[in-house]
Structures are given as structure tokens and as C-alpha cells.
Scaffold this active site. Structure first.
Site: not given
Ligand SMILES: *Cc1c(COP(=O)(O)O)cnc(C)c1O
Length: 370
Positions: A35, A133, A162, A221, A264, A311, A313
């Protein structure tokens, strides 16, 4: 191509993936989150490399991100981690993305749209065990699983949750993670007791991969770990290597007299005669302006402070009065040889994720694989 580049070390990414593989074994699947354009590293090349290395699943946040992978010819299963708009559902069906669903309305929308397309859509049930969430309460998991499994055009491909604090070794946080895992385990049991096959059971993000073996289940994951950042306390067990290095070259060198100011706002005044290098990296590239006055870059194996405001750039480094450094010499901002994105993040009160994701589209990604 401009001097400022993000070097993406695919060899480091492969190495990190092998570390994860050796930790979880070959019986479990690895889902690679790509992602936000692969945490800023480039989703397509990273996804392709991950699949070459034997990863089984990919994960994205939006249907567009999934479409980008399909357009690149990627056929592996792709999880859709966030909830799409109803009008995006036909796209996700065409692209065979696997949505996470956690409420009846969304399941019904998915079923109705899948029916129109005459398809059977794999769906993973998302249970909210304490992240707060998305997802259903653990008590409704079996009921929703039945709704999915009972729909002619949907298939329950998996069950997921999660974890909110799995990357922390604080006692309270470890206890909270254990509680989340207990709730999750019960929800999965409820589903099985209802006579429904839960499919792939998965929850382990980076923190769980490092600290909670009882969270590995059927698939893991981990995201940031694969991009080279282990949580504090896990560096020994999982000695991953940063995949992104932000580099540039000195574009301009000048002598500055004691008392003169740079950039700046005139927040920096030379306290001696010195040499200043101007480097074409700024907040327009994703180098946070808040690092002004609190950052060191690496040039030819030594450290030099950035001085004055960063800055849009450009930024300036103080090379000292007698320097052997020359125009066009290379500068490293973070990654392999310089500070890590985690060091930068620590200065800013954020996390490495935000640093790599924040390196902007203007910075070309250069892929290295040795
Ligand atoms: C982004 C995400 C992950 C990965 O999380 P990390 O902290 O980068 O390992 C796993 N599961 C879900 C649902 C996520 O949104």
C-alpha cells in the site's frame, strides 16, 4: 535525471523477506503490504520482487492500488485492507481483489455486485479485537461469517484482525496484544463451531512478527519490517536492512564569512569563516522542513550538519573552513550509510513509515539488485 534519487535496494528487500520466511516457516503464507506505493518504494517492482522470492499474497489499501498491480501483470491474490466506496466494488471484482469486510451492509453490497457479474468473490472477514478501526465485534464474527459463507456469490477466504500495540514490549501493551489474540482466537473458534471453514486466519503485522509467535496463524502481513525497519528491541532477532536510501549531489559550493546568514528566516549565522554546500533536496521532495537545524548528512564518509532552513527544493550543509569536498560529490540523507529513516523519525516524533511514504513522486526511484 536529477541528482536527487531514492535508491531502492531490492537485494535488501529480498534479504528481509528471507528473514521473515525463516521466522515463519514454509507452511505459512506471507502477505506483503505494498500500500501507499509500497511504503514509498514503488509498489510494482517491490510486489514483483516479493513474488519472485516466494511471497504468496499482496495487500493494498485502495482499489486503484490493486488495479495498478493487475495492469502490471501481477496475478497473485491481493487483499484490499481498507473499505471501498460502493461504486468501487465492480472494479475490485474485475481485478479480483479480496476485500476485508466487517459489517452486514458491506457484505450484502459485495454479494449483490458479485451476483451481477456472475462471479464468486473471495472475502476475508475483518474482526475488530481492539484496534478500533474497521471490523465487526468478535461476538458477531460467526454470524457475519455465516452470511458470507452462505452467499452464493461470496466465499469466506479468511478471517483477520489487526493489532494496535504489537510492536511494543511494554507490559501493558504486551497484555493488550494477548487480549486481542484471545478475542481473535475465540472468534475463529465460534466460526468453526458454527461449521464454517474460516479459511486463512491472519493477523501478524511487523510487531507481531517480531514479538508474538502465537499470532502467526496461517499467514503473516509484515510491512515496515520488509522495508528494513524492525521495532525497537527486535533488531537482533530480525536484523533487516533498510531498502530505501535518499541520495543527492552537491550542486553549489561557496565560502561564507563569519557573521553571514544562510537561508530563509536567517535562523543560522556563521560563527566562523566556512564553506557551505547547497544540495538539491527540500521539503518538496519529502525532507521534512522541521528537521531544519537538527540534521546531519553523510558526505564522503563523514557527517556534516544541515544549516539554516530547509527550503522547498534545496538545503545547505556546513562543510567547515578547510574541506576537500567538491561540487558534485555525493550526499546521503538517510538509508544504508547515513542516518536511518527511524533516526529521522525519532527527531520528528514520528515513525519510519511516514518518512519513506513521504518521499515524493518528484524523486526518481532507482532499483538496484545485486
Ligand atoms: C499496514 C498494515 C499491515 C502492515 O503493518 P506493518 O506495521 O507495516 O507491519 C498489516 N495489516 C494491516 C491491516 C495493515 O493495514
Amino acid at each position: 535525471m536529477r541528482a536527487t534519487r531514492a535508491i531502492i535496494r531490492l537485494d535488501a528487500f529480498r534479504y528481509n523477506l528471507r528473514l521473515v520466511r525463516s521466522r515463519v516457516g514454509s507452511a505459512r503464507k506471507i502477505c506483503v503490504p505494498v500500500k501507499a506505493d509500497g511504503y514509498g518504494h514503488g509498489a510494482v517492482p517491490l510486489a514483483k520482487t516479493a513474488l519472485e522470492e516466494g511471497a504468496e499474497f499482496l495487500a493494498v489499501a485502495t482499489a486503484d492500488e490493486g488495479a495498478e498491480l493487475r495492469e502490471a501483470g501481477i496475478t497473485a491474490p491481493i487483499l484490499l485492507l481498507s473499505i471501498p466506496l460502493p461504486e468501487e466494488i465492480p472494479e475490485l471484482i474485475v481485478d479480483k481483489l479480496i476485500p476485508l469486510a466487517g459489517d452486514r451492509d458491506f457484505v450484502r453490497e459485495l454479494a449483490a455486485t458479485a451476483e451481477q457479474g456472475g462471479e464468486v468473490l473471495s472475502v476475508h472477514l475483518k474482526v475488530d479485537t481492539g484496534m478500533g478501526r474497521i471490523g465487526c465485534p468478535p461476538e458477531s464474527a460467526a454470524e457475519l461469517a455465516a452470511l458470507i459463507a452462505g452467499s452464493k456469490h461470496l466465499k469466506l477466504g479468511g478471517v483477520a484482525t489487526h493489532l494496535a500495540v504489537s510492536d511494543s514490549l511494554k507490559q501493558d501493551d504486551v497484555a493488550y496484544t494477548k487480549e486481542q489474540l484471545t478475542r481473535f482466537g475465540r472468534a475463529v473458534e465460534d466460526i468453526k463451531k458454527a461449521g464454517i471453514d474460516p479459511g486463512l486466519v491472519h493477523t501478524a503485522n511487523t510487531g507481531a512478527l517480531a514479538f508474538h509467535e502465537d499470532a502467526f496463524f496461517d499467514m503473516v502481513r509484515p510491512g515496515i519490517l520488509l522495508y528494513g525497519y524492525a521495532p525497537a528491541g527486535a533488531e537482533q532477532v530480525l536484523p533487516v536492512k533498510p531498502v530505501m536510501e535518499l541520495v543527492s549531489q552537491i550542486m553549489f559550493i561557496k565560502q561564507v564569512k563569519k557573521g553571514e546568514t544562510v537561508s530563509y528566516g536567517r535562523i543560522w549565522t556563521a560563527d566562523r569563516d566556512t564553506t557551505i554546500a547547497t544540495i538539491p533536496v527540500g521539503y518538496g521532495d519529502g525532507l521534512p522542513r522541521r528537521l531544519s537545524g537538527d540534521f546531519q548528512v553523510r558526505i564522503n564518509d563523514a557527517w556534516y550538519p544541515l544549516v539554516g532552513r530547509i527550503c522547498m527544493d534545496q538545503c545547505m550543509a556546513d562543510l567547515g573552513p578547510n574541506t576537500a569536498i567538491r561540487r558534485w560529490d555525493s550526499v546521503s540523507f538517510f538509508g544504508a550509510d547515513a542516518l536511518s529513516a527511524a533516526d529521522l523519525a525519532a527527531k520528528l516524533g514520528t515513525i519510519s513509515y511516514e518518512i519513506t511514504c513521504g518521499i515524493n513522486k518528484r524523486v526518481p526511484r532507482i532499483y538496484v539488485d545485486t
